[in-house]
Design an enzyme around this catalytic site. Structure first.
Site, PDB file in Angstrom:
ATOM      1  N   GLU A 169      53.947  28.993   3.712  1.00 17.75           N
ATOM      2  CA  GLU A 169      53.910  28.241   4.976  1.00 17.75           C
ATOM      3  C   GLU A 169      53.567  29.181   6.125  1.00 17.75           C
ATOM      4  O   GLU A 169      53.884  30.361   6.077  1.00 17.75           O
ATOM      5  CB  GLU A 169      55.305  27.625   5.258  1.00 17.75           C
ATOM      6  CG  GLU A 169      55.846  26.809   4.116  1.00 17.75           C
ATOM      7  CD  GLU A 169      57.205  26.158   4.422  1.00 17.75           C
ATOM      8  OE1 GLU A 169      57.708  26.311   5.558  1.00 17.75           O
ATOM      9  OE2 GLU A 169      57.744  25.496   3.514  1.00 17.75           O
TER      10      GLU A 169
ATOM     11  N   LYS B   8      54.383  30.839   9.619  1.00 16.13           N
ATOM     12  CA  LYS B   8      55.604  31.044  10.385  1.00 16.13           C
ATOM     13  C   LYS B   8      55.289  30.672  11.825  1.00 16.13           C
ATOM     14  O   LYS B   8      54.609  31.403  12.549  1.00 16.13           O
ATOM     15  CB  LYS B   8      56.091  32.492  10.290  1.00 16.13           C
ATOM     16  CG  LYS B   8      57.450  32.686  10.941  1.00 16.13           C
ATOM     17  CD  LYS B   8      58.103  33.973  10.453  1.00 16.13           C
ATOM     18  CE  LYS B   8      59.551  34.063  10.889  1.00 16.13           C
ATOM     19  NZ  LYS B   8      59.715  34.199  12.346  1.00 16.13           N
TER      20      LYS B   8
ATOM     21  N   ASP C 143      55.514  30.004  15.700  1.00 19.34           N
ATOM     22  CA  ASP C 143      56.156  30.770  16.759  1.00 19.34           C
ATOM     23  C   ASP C 143      56.681  29.819  17.825  1.00 19.34           C
ATOM     24  O   ASP C 143      56.077  29.629  18.872  1.00 19.34           O
ATOM     25  CB  ASP C 143      55.158  31.758  17.361  1.00 19.34           C
ATOM     26  CG  ASP C 143      55.858  32.875  18.101  1.00 19.34           C
ATOM     27  OD1 ASP C 143      57.108  32.922  18.066  1.00 19.34           O
ATOM     28  OD2 ASP C 143      55.167  33.694  18.716  1.00 19.34           O
TER      29      ASP C 143
ATOM     30  N   TYR D 240      60.241  21.750   8.173  1.00 16.46           N
ATOM     31  CA  TYR D 240      59.982  22.606   7.016  1.00 16.46           C
ATOM     32  C   TYR D 240      61.170  22.895   6.096  1.00 16.46           C
ATOM     33  O   TYR D 240      60.991  23.510   5.059  1.00 16.46           O
ATOM     34  CB  TYR D 240      59.350  23.926   7.451  1.00 16.46           C
ATOM     35  CG  TYR D 240      60.052  24.624   8.616  1.00 16.46           C
ATOM     36  CD1 TYR D 240      61.362  25.059   8.511  1.00 16.46           C
ATOM     37  CD2 TYR D 240      59.376  24.840   9.808  1.00 16.46           C
ATOM     38  CE1 TYR D 240      61.999  25.694   9.566  1.00 16.46           C
ATOM     39  CE2 TYR D 240      60.005  25.486  10.885  1.00 16.46           C
ATOM     40  CZ  TYR D 240      61.315  25.901  10.751  1.00 16.46           C
ATOM     41  OH  TYR D 240      61.941  26.519  11.794  1.00 16.46           O
TER      42      TYR D 240
ATOM     43  N   LYS E 150      55.167  39.326   8.194  1.00 14.74           N
ATOM     44  CA  LYS E 150      54.877  39.415   9.633  1.00 14.74           C
ATOM     45  C   LYS E 150      53.418  39.774   9.893  1.00 14.74           C
ATOM     46  O   LYS E 150      52.819  40.564   9.160  1.00 14.74           O
ATOM     47  CB  LYS E 150      55.757  40.488  10.280  1.00 14.74           C
ATOM     48  CG  LYS E 150      57.240  40.164  10.261  1.00 14.74           C
ATOM     49  CD  LYS E 150      57.585  39.022  11.172  1.00 14.74           C
ATOM     50  CE  LYS E 150      57.861  39.519  12.597  1.00 14.74           C
ATOM     51  NZ  LYS E 150      58.300  38.402  13.465  1.00 14.74           N
TER      52      LYS E 150
ATOM     53  N   CYS F 265      34.223  50.886  48.038  1.00 11.43           N
ATOM     54  CA  CYS F 265      33.883  51.002  46.617  1.00 11.43           C
ATOM     55  C   CYS F 265      34.197  52.418  46.139  1.00 11.43           C
ATOM     56  O   CYS F 265      33.733  53.396  46.737  1.00 11.43           O
ATOM     57  CB  CYS F 265      32.408  50.689  46.412  1.00 11.43           C
ATOM     58  SG  CYS F 265      31.832  51.042  44.743  1.00 11.43           S
TER      59      CYS F 265
ATOM     60  N   CYS G  65      30.515  54.129  45.234  1.00 11.52           N
ATOM     61  CA  CYS G  65      29.484  54.440  46.238  1.00 11.52           C
ATOM     62  C   CYS G  65      30.042  54.532  47.653  1.00 11.52           C
ATOM     63  O   CYS G  65      29.299  54.811  48.592  1.00 11.52           O
ATOM     64  CB  CYS G  65      28.364  53.406  46.182  1.00 11.52           C
ATOM     65  SG  CYS G  65      28.854  51.781  46.797  1.00 11.52           S
TER      66      CYS G  65
ATOM     67  N   CYS H 121      31.532  44.811  45.808  1.00 12.26           N
ATOM     68  CA  CYS H 121      30.766  45.864  46.443  1.00 12.26           C
ATOM     69  C   CYS H 121      29.357  45.296  46.528  1.00 12.26           C
ATOM     70  O   CYS H 121      28.768  44.939  45.517  1.00 12.26           O
ATOM     71  CB  CYS H 121      30.791  47.118  45.564  1.00 12.26           C
ATOM     72  SG  CYS H 121      29.424  48.247  45.872  1.00 12.26           S
TER      73      CYS H 121
ATOM     74  N   CYS I 268      24.482  50.726  44.193  1.00  9.42           N
ATOM     75  CA  CYS I 268      25.710  51.386  43.734  1.00  9.42           C
ATOM     76  C   CYS I 268      25.522  51.768  42.260  1.00  9.42           C
ATOM     77  O   CYS I 268      25.154  50.922  41.437  1.00  9.42           O
ATOM     78  CB  CYS I 268      26.876  50.416  43.888  1.00  9.42           C
ATOM     79  SG  CYS I 268      28.387  50.996  43.099  1.00  9.42           S
TER      80      CYS I 268
END
Ligand code: IVH
Length: 643
Positions: free
Chosen positions: A89, A91, A93, A203, A291, A385, A388, A403, A408
């Site tokens: 199955e 798992k 969360d 389950y 896991k 910036c 530049c 910018c 640049c």
């Protein structure tokens, strides 16, 4: 059960009908009436209830070797050399809960709590439509007492909408769907829970009186008959090889599932075998959790830097103490923009939760506030910036600061990297580091300069052997044979992505000259083009520098190999693919659609004409069914191509 037999509209209509009837005949209201899902008074606190059988947790196996060790241990426990059958199955969360039914009617429900005692959250559970208030009896009669355990969760899509909505309304956001589900179940006012999009999969049994099962798989099938939602990924596995491949397969597919899972669970199928194996203090010996690698991990922000993209957009990036997130070492995480920094209140020195899901760029989810150093100061993006030194501006109403200096170096590098990227000219062996060097050494100033590079230019660079220099030159030369759509994508016109480039290719029949001459009005006639995109295109071509760069590409040998359209039979039709296709690759299927005038999109919407459903299709299938979209299988799709 993900398979409604009437529309939501009809359901609401029937429910209203029932409400009217109950108003007129209050003595006929039953506790399992669908009208009784909401409406209870808010509580002052939850009372605590003892589980008739403790809700244990699961022992973890961190990798395949630990699963193998567990399997061998179980064989020894059962004193057998034969293979053992397990139920595999996902798992889930979410939050573990227990539902108690007496003579087929939902009586009460509780959280897992400490495993021995849980909180009475009956009112909240009743608001979850997927939880039956009375059991179906058409296939199987209900036992006197039935305790069912399952996981309450929020689907990923619904979580996103829910969280975005909270953020828009200046409410705190949840770090993940699990926390959102937990928060929703812990509401003292069940009308709040009723507004939250919660789901459940069941389950395990608790205590049952009046019915015996010899296999877990039989119990799961009885759950379905009684009307409980049971996860469709659950499968029987017959040996350790099946166990390992189930685990690997699910880990690979975890991002394509509509809900979050953090591993797999393997449970011995035979009930007699379960009894022989027995329990440890906190977990049964008959089950193990495999896991997955964690996707959210904490780390410390060492610094925050402003990174400048090809459009000049300034993105704050957190420099992290290196951490392993789902198997990859992460040192940078995006903080998106100033608004996000302010909303999450992220500061240098903070300990933060970092998330990396699939191919998505790692991001900072939230700050662990009680670990903040006392001298941590609020962070503000720089007003100049960092590359530049020109001014950084944030237009009012926009979240992105920019910018605006087109020369640049960061923007120049970004534009060139985009030009040669996978969706663009896709020049193999031409990596980001090479672009950085070439721009820094003034060997190239714009993307068209790439075609003027010589072997001697490259050979002089650091870490560039004779052979690799030649390889790069060869790759540049072969990239000159390209298509209109790849080239237009590569230009990096604002809001013109891969899909739109293909639309433009068809519209202008692969002619750059025609594309260049197009007016706002002509562009807006195209279905997919709105005023913003049309303006961006016209602005691009009105700049002589851009025209000159494009011309340079062609005079240096760039040419289009035409995509040959086979027919127009899919013209104006939109397709979505989902699940696994068996005889054809996704990319080929997509090509077929496009070469016959159709379009492929990644998500189902009201504009979708066909959903092609492969094996183990999930949320898209459900959505398409909800929207009454024509669903076909792989075979039917292949027949459409061949017609
Ligand atoms: S069986 C003794 N099956 O994982 C059996 N639990 O670490 C324990 N969980 O508290 C429950 N998916 O909330 C089982 N398919 C699944 C599960 C599952 C998620 C959660 C459950 C439990 C925790 C145990």
């Amino acid at each position: 059960l993900d398979n409604p037999i009437i529309s939501d509209y009809e359901y609401d209509d029937l429910l209203r009908n029932l409400q009217d009837l109950e108003k007129k005949n209050p003595d006929l209201i039953t506790s399992n009436s669908p009208t009784q899902r909401v409406g209870a008074k808010p509580l002052d606190a939850f009372d605590s209830i003892e589980h008739s059988i403790p809700m244990l947790s699961l022992e973890n196996a961190m990798d395949a070797d630990e699963l193998i060790a567990y399997y061998d241990r179980t064989k020894r426990g059962l004193k057998t050399n034969r293979d053992i059958e397990f139920v595999a199955e996902p798992k889930l969360d979410g939050i573990g809960v227990e539902l108690v039914y007496e003579n087929g009617l939902f009586n009460f429900g509780l959280t897992r709590g400490d495993g021995v005692k849980g909180e009475n959250i009956t009112q909240n559970l009743k608001t979850i439509n997927a939880i039956p208030l009375s059991l179906r009896t058409d296939k199987l009669s209900p036992p006197e007492l039935l305790e069912v355990r399952g996981e309450v969760f929020m689907e990923k899509d619904k979580f996103k909408i829910f969280n975005d909505d909270r953020s828009k309304n200046d409410m705190s956001i949840f770090a993940n769907p699990r926390n959102a589900a937990a928060g929703s179940l812990r509401q003292l006012d069940s009308t709040v829970t009723a507004e939250r999009p919660l789901s459940i999969y069941c389950y395990e049994p608790g205590k049952i009186n009046g019915k015996r099962f010899t296999k877990h798989s039989e119990f799961l099938s009885a759950l379905k008959d009684w009307g409980f939602p049971v996860n469709r990924e659950i499968k029987l596995v017959k040996n350790i090889d099946d166990i390992i491949s189930y685990h690997k397969n699910l880990e690979e597919r975890r991002h394509s599932l509509p809900y979050e899972i953090d591993g797999t669970v393997f449970k011995v199928n035979g009930i007699v075998e379960r009894e022989i194996l027995g329990l440890r203090s906190r977990s049964p010996r008959w089950a193990i959790a495999g896991k997955f690698k964690a996707e959210q991990v904490t780390s410390k922000i060492l610094d925050i830097v402003a990174s400048i993209g090809r459009t000049g957009a300034v993105t704050p990036v957190a420099k992290l103490n290196p951490v392993n997130v789902s198997g990859v070492v992460v040192t940078n995480a995006t903080l998106h923009n100033q608004d996000e920094i302010d909303r999450k209140d992220v500061r240098i020195g903070d300990t933060v939760l970092v998330q990396r899901a699939g191919d998505v760029i790692p991001e900072v989810v939230k700050v662990i506030k009680n670990k903040r150093p006392h001298d941590a100061a609020k962070y503000l993006l720089p007003s100049a910036c960092p590359i530049c030194n020109k001014e950084v501006l944030r237009p009012t109403g926009e979240s992105v600061a920019r910018c605006n200096n087109l020369s640049c170096p960061a923007q120049i590098k970004g534009r060139i990297k985009h030009f040669i990227s996978k969706g663009g000219l896709d020049i193999e062996g031409f990596g980001d580091k090479l672009v950085d060097q070439l721009v820094d050494k003034n060997l190239i100033k714009s993307f068209d300069d790439i075609f003027k590079l010589s072997f001697t230019d490259l050979e002089k660079l650091d870490r560039m052997a004779e052979k690799s220099a030649q390889n790069v030159i060869d790759a540049i030369n072969s990239s000159k044979k390209t298509t209109f759509s790849k080239f237009v994508y590569a230009l990096g016109i604002r809001n013109v992505g891969a899909h739109l480039s293909k639309v433009l290719e068809e519209k202008f029949e692969s002619s750059i000259l025609e594309f260049q001459k197009a007016t706002i009005v002509q562009l807006e006639e195209i279905n997919e083009v709105g005023p913003i995109v049309a303006e961006a295109i016209v602005r691009f071509w009105s700049n002589p520098i851009n025209v000159n760069m494009v011309n340079n590409c062609f005079s240096n040998g760039l040419e289009f190999s035409q995509r040959k359209f086979q027919s127009k039979k899919f013209e104006n039709l939109s397709f979505v693919f989902t699940g696994t296709l068996k005889t054809i690759k996704r990319s080929e299927a997509k090509n077929h659609v496009e070469l016959n005038g159709g379009r492929v999109s990644s998500s189902v919407s009201g504009n979708t004409d066909y959903l092609v459903a492969g094996e183990s299709s999930g949320s898209k299938l459900k959505k398409a069914a909800d929207l009454n979209i024509k669903i076909i299988d792989e075979l039917q799709f292949l027949e459409m191509i061949d017609k």
